[in-house]
Design an enzyme around this catalytic site. Structure first.
Site, PDB file in Angstrom:
ATOM      1  N   ASN A   1       0.920  -1.238   0.067  1.00 51.26           N
ATOM      2  CA  ASN A   1       0.149   0.052  -0.051  1.00 51.26           C
ATOM      3  C   ASN A   1       0.800   1.283   0.106  1.00 51.26           C
ATOM      4  O   ASN A   1       1.719   1.433   0.840  1.00 51.26           O
ATOM      5  CB  ASN A   1      -0.937  -0.011   1.322  1.00 51.26           C
ATOM      6  CG  ASN A   1      -1.548   1.379   1.214  1.00 51.26           C
ATOM      7  OD1 ASN A   1      -2.813   1.512   0.619  1.00 51.26           O
ATOM      8  ND2 ASN A   1      -1.462   2.164   2.296  1.00 51.26           N
ATOM      9  N   GLU A   2       0.704   2.115  -1.002  1.00 47.72           N
ATOM     10  CA  GLU A   2       1.202   3.309  -1.055  1.00 47.72           C
ATOM     11  C   GLU A   2       2.942   3.161  -1.049  1.00 47.72           C
ATOM     12  O   GLU A   2       3.699   4.160  -0.568  1.00 47.72           O
ATOM     13  CB  GLU A   2       0.774   4.345  -0.159  1.00 47.72           C
ATOM     14  CG  GLU A   2      -0.574   4.545  -0.280  1.00 47.72           C
ATOM     15  CD  GLU A   2      -1.294   6.004   0.310  1.00 47.72           C
ATOM     16  OE1 GLU A   2      -0.343   6.372   1.352  1.00 47.72           O
ATOM     17  OE2 GLU A   2      -2.306   6.357   0.217  1.00 47.72           O
TER      18      GLU A   2
ATOM     19  N   ASN B   1      -5.140   4.961  -4.640  1.00 48.61           N
ATOM     20  CA  ASN B   1      -5.505   5.871  -3.332  1.00 48.61           C
ATOM     21  C   ASN B   1      -5.659   7.165  -4.068  1.00 48.61           C
ATOM     22  O   ASN B   1      -4.381   7.894  -4.370  1.00 48.61           O
ATOM     23  CB  ASN B   1      -4.592   5.756  -2.375  1.00 48.61           C
ATOM     24  CG  ASN B   1      -4.809   4.161  -1.861  1.00 48.61           C
ATOM     25  OD1 ASN B   1      -5.289   3.526  -2.243  1.00 48.61           O
ATOM     26  ND2 ASN B   1      -3.807   3.972  -0.928  1.00 48.61           N
TER      27      ASN B   1
ATOM     28  N   TYR C   1      -7.518  16.364  -0.084  1.00 50.27           N
ATOM     29  CA  TYR C   1      -5.998  16.848  -0.024  1.00 50.27           C
ATOM     30  C   TYR C   1      -5.715  17.747  -1.175  1.00 50.27           C
ATOM     31  O   TYR C   1      -4.581  18.276  -0.979  1.00 50.27           O
ATOM     32  CB  TYR C   1      -5.223  15.548   0.210  1.00 50.27           C
ATOM     33  CG  TYR C   1      -5.239  14.729   1.457  1.00 50.27           C
ATOM     34  CD1 TYR C   1      -5.213  15.434   2.753  1.00 50.27           C
ATOM     35  CD2 TYR C   1      -5.323  13.283   1.422  1.00 50.27           C
ATOM     36  CE1 TYR C   1      -5.485  14.742   3.771  1.00 50.27           C
ATOM     37  CE2 TYR C   1      -5.731  12.862   2.573  1.00 50.27           C
ATOM     38  CZ  TYR C   1      -5.681  13.404   3.731  1.00 50.27           C
ATOM     39  OH  TYR C   1      -5.834  12.615   4.838  1.00 50.27           O
TER      40      TYR C   1
ATOM     41  N   TRP D   1     -12.589   5.079   1.688  1.00 49.96           N
ATOM     42  CA  TRP D   1     -11.772   5.107   2.940  1.00 49.96           C
ATOM     43  C   TRP D   1     -12.420   6.117   3.837  1.00 49.96           C
ATOM     44  O   TRP D   1     -12.247   7.293   3.784  1.00 49.96           O
ATOM     45  CB  TRP D   1     -10.081   5.652   2.541  1.00 49.96           C
ATOM     46  CG  TRP D   1      -9.402   5.775   3.480  1.00 49.96           C
ATOM     47  CD1 TRP D   1      -8.748   6.599   4.582  1.00 49.96           C
ATOM     48  CD2 TRP D   1      -8.601   4.446   4.015  1.00 49.96           C
ATOM     49  NE1 TRP D   1      -7.975   6.127   5.416  1.00 49.96           N
ATOM     50  CE2 TRP D   1      -7.782   4.684   5.058  1.00 49.96           C
ATOM     51  CE3 TRP D   1      -8.719   3.105   3.681  1.00 49.96           C
ATOM     52  CZ2 TRP D   1      -6.914   3.723   5.641  1.00 49.96           C
ATOM     53  CZ3 TRP D   1      -7.949   2.081   4.355  1.00 49.96           C
ATOM     54  CH2 TRP D   1      -7.128   2.599   5.454  1.00 49.96           C
TER      55      TRP D   1
ATOM     56  N   LYS E   1     -12.427   9.952   8.382  1.00 53.21           N
ATOM     57  CA  LYS E   1     -12.700  10.028   7.098  1.00 53.21           C
ATOM     58  C   LYS E   1     -13.932   8.554   7.265  1.00 53.21           C
ATOM     59  O   LYS E   1     -14.460   8.223   6.068  1.00 53.21           O
ATOM     60  CB  LYS E   1     -11.645   9.202   6.267  1.00 53.21           C
ATOM     61  CG  LYS E   1     -10.777  10.612   5.784  1.00 53.21           C
ATOM     62  CD  LYS E   1      -9.784  10.103   4.649  1.00 53.21           C
ATOM     63  CE  LYS E   1      -8.924  11.191   4.514  1.00 53.21           C
ATOM     64  NZ  LYS E   1      -7.804  11.336   5.519  1.00 53.21           N
TER      65      LYS E   1
END
Length: 753
Positions: free
Chosen positions: A375-376, A430, A436, A509, A530
């Protein structure tokens, strides 16, 4: 026969670790497990929760145990590294805080025994995760058991696996089912008896063999068909010697087949089956990770109520009990290891061992369709060591499990041509355009661009969302943390993502707010807000009902913004969510009108006079809320960020002129605005060598990143980028920039063609 004894009760616990005790200490705290030592300090903000080594101790008298040949300690979750000591001797160590591990205690057991488990969640460079946006709760936070077995038994020592592996293959109307068992210390004359049972407990196939593999055919098989019909069979294996059953294991399984197509999305049992759902973190307010079965059941009930067909179980292996619930309820699952955010060259072996445990322990769950590699992890770009780590994991998954796909969750900054996107079978991203950075409108077109560039790669959205607390406004803005902006955001994302058939899966998310002790946002530190549901599971935010309107068949009608009572405007907008075709709204018993809405979002303009009771009606369905006319805005509805140098409502913003409250895209579309900010951003990023690409907090500043940044207000951008680059602005500096912007006329809005 196998005997499983719970060891959850009557432990002693301490954070004051000196040496492994030789006798049961008298001054330690008395606890039961599941237990988490960060249940409070891991959720209150400050990023100062205790990370270190703690000890759990318990006395075991052999006379109290069932008579057996061998005794295995089973620990279902100890975060993140653990060592087991029996009577002062180290028996094993385990690195990985989210999976089951076992150790044979037999040879060291005496009449009276002191069992000590050392658990350590401190920072290091070898065990994942080490950098992520959630709290790494320490504790012995899942069940602890003693498994008592014969010398000859189904293997308990291979990566915490159940000792039985079931592989169904659907062929026409039937299913071929291969059952493999793993036997330890088997003797001559011992046989394996395998029986398959249907959901009602009726035996449908059986055999007795000296082999460890058997193959069966289930005629006219009933398929595990997601939420439509999550039908489960059971495979039971017994190790027998004559008439005696020495050991037994069982596993539920489902017969299903699927494919993931780059144009048609997810296809279950030959039919298109849209995967639209949520991500889930396992923690709870005041509990941390030490969940009970009742907690897991409440979570699955809420996820099913919203109408989800899929869950991304982030960012680690979840409790076996929850995977069982997913099997039973028909949720399609993405399961992953915590290889997240920060690639550690010294952590490769840990990614491999955690992946082996994830697959070995969860192979039989029909709900799982993809193994998540990371992930990321490419957040700062991919190098050869990171790529090799992914290739190893991808090959390992396919070697261990030929029935499922692999995937990754990439992050917005990851270029569409990054080589690590070519490694897994399918890809998800994502994205937080509209929160953001960027605008909500950027999400759909971004996926269209990726799909056009890589028409052969199935693409999904693994994270998207925005934060909401009990703040309210009639003028929702990006970054204001209001429930109204979260509703607007999800309305827009639903319409964009759910209508793109090619997207193989979408995961909000997050389903629930969760602990992130480093966070200082929204006026409530230590949490990521969130979620569609609050951390304590007591309040369903309005966005919960936006998804329910699209995904659930349960008839309902819901008026939004019930907590937003005091309103200053003469005419206020009232939003209603429903999965019904028509909704009528009444104000103090008088109809405001009937509306139809194909997108399930109904908007009414209502006169705001005195006290008004609002009633939304669709057939026999009703929902009610109240509003009240006030002369001044109720400041209890407005977030005032603790420690903020400047809040947006304190900024002078003359009509028709620019200010720090305007989006960067509008500011830099003017010549003078662009000059002001290019000079400031240049200073923040540093000069750099001639010809060297500009970087912000390690990210290359690409056109895509600049486009994303354009959606920030100038104030929010400088607050966030200042933190990322360790450049702090004073109130005076920000007001001076605002003064300069106030001299610039706003760009004229472009007329729609």
């Amino acid at each position: 026969m196998r005997n499983i004894l719970s060891l959850n009760k009557n432990w002693l616990f301490t954070k004051e670790v000196m040496d492994i005790p030789a006798a049961l200490p008298e001054n330690w705290e008395s606890v039961n497990v599941p237990h988490c030592w960060n249940a409070v300090d891991g959720q209150d903000g400050g990023n100062d929760y205790f990370r270190g080594t703690c000890l759990y101790a318990k006395e075991i008298n052999k006379a109290d145990l069932p008579k057996s040949d061998r005794y295995f300690l089973e620990i279902q979750g100890a975060n993140s590294s653990a060592k087991v000591y029996l009577n002062g001797k180290e028996m094993t160590e385990h690195h990985g805080g989210y999976s089951t591990f076992r150790v044979d205690l037999t040879d060291e057991l005496k009449e009276k025994n002191l069992l000590v488990i050392s658990v350590d969640n401190s920072a290091n460079e070898t065990v994942y995760p080490q950098m992520a946006d959630f709290t790494f709760y320490g504790g012995l936070y899942r069940d602890v058991n003693l498994i008592c077995v014969n010398n000859s038994h189904f293997d308990l020592e291979y990566y915490g696996a159940p000792g039985i592996k079931v592989t169904p293959t659907v062929i026409g109307k039937d299913a071929r089912v291969e059952v493999e068992v793993f036997v330890k210390d088997r003797k001559d004359g011992q046989q394996v008896r395998i029986t398959l049972f249907d959901k009602e407990g009726k035996a449908v196939c059986a055999c007795e063999t000296t082999d460890t593999k058997a193959e069966f055919t289930i005629a006219d098989v009933i398929l595990w068909n997601g939420r439509k019909n999550p039908y489960l069979y059971t495979a039971k294996a017994e190790l027998v010697e004559g008439d005696e059953i020495l050991d037994n294991v069982s596993a539920r399984f489902g017969c299903r087949f699927f494919e993931i197509d780059a144009e048609r999305g997810f296809i279950l049992n030959g039919e298109e089956y849209a995967l639209r759902g949520v991500s889930r973190h396992q923690d709870r307010w005041g509990v941390g990770n030490a969940l009970t079965h009742e907690h897991h059941e409440e979570d699955i009930d809420l996820i099913c109520e919203v109408g989800a067909t899929t869950i991304r179980l982030a960012h680690y292996q979840h409790d076996q009990y929850f995977y069982d619930l997913c099997d039973e309820r028909g949720l399609v699952i993405w399961a992953e290891i915590p290889y997240i955010s920060k690639h550690m060259p010294t952590g490769r072996e840990n990614t491999i061992s955690q992946m082996k445990e994830l697959i070995s322990q969860n192979y039989n769950h029909p709900s799982i369709v993809v193994w998540g590699l990371s992930n990321e992890i490419g957040i700062g770009g991919s190098d050869e060591d990171l790529l090799e780590n992914h290739r190893i994991l991808n090959d390992l998954c396919h070697e261990m499990d030929k029935t499922r796909k692999t995937t990754i969750a990439a992050v917005s900054m990851c270029k569409m041509d990054d080589p690590y996107l070519q490694i897994p079978d399918v890809v998800s991203y994502n994205h937080y355009f509209g929160w953001y950075g960027g605008d909500t409108s950027m999400n759909g077109p971004w996926f269209d661009k990726f799909h056009k560039m890589h028409p052969e790669i199935p693409i999904g959205c693994s994270e998207y969302g925005c934060e909401a607390l009990n703040w309210h406004t009639s003028d929702p803005r990006q970054g204001d943390y209001t429930e109204e902006y979260q509703s607007y955001y999800h309305e827009e994302l639903i319409k964009q993502l759910f209508t793109r058939k090619y997207m193989w899966a979408t995961h909000v998310w997050n389903m629930f707010d969760f602990g992130a002790d480093a966070r200082n946002e929204g006026g409530e530190d230590g949490q990521n807000h969130k979620g569609l549901v609050t951390f304590d599971r007591k309040y369903k935010k309005d966005s919960f009902y936006a998804y329910k309107a699209w995904l659930s068949d349960e008839p309902f009608v819901h008026i939004c913004s019930k907590r937003y009572v005091d309103r200053v405007e003469d005419v206020t907008r009232v939003t209603v969510y429903s999965n019904q075709s028509e909704v009528e709204l009444f104000a103090n018993g008088v109809s405001v009108g009937k509306k139809e809405a194909e997108d399930h979002f109904f908007y009414f303009d209502v006169k705001n006079e005195g006290e008004t009771t609002l009633t939304a009606v669709s057939g026999e369905l009703k929902d009610e809320s109240h509003i009240r006319k006030v002369e001044e805005f109720n400041e209890e509805y407005r977030l005032k960020e603790k420690g903020a140098i400047l809040n947006w409502f304190d900024i002078n913003a003359p009509e028709g002129r620019l200010s720090l409250n305007d989006k960067m895209s509008d500011i830099i579309s003017t010549f003078r605005g662009k000059l002001i900010f290019m000079k400031l951003i240049g200073k923040m990023m540093g000069g750099g060598k001639k010809g060297e690409k500009k970087k912000a907090a390690g990210f290359e500043v690409t056109p895509e990143m600049m486009s994303m940044m354009g959606g920030f207000t100038a104030l929010r951008l400088f607050t966030l980028m200042g933190g990322m680059m360790d450049v702090k602005f004073t109130k005076e500096q920000l007001l001076d920039i605002n003064k300069k912007l106030n001299k610039i006329r706003k760009p004229k809005e472009k007329k729609a063609k």
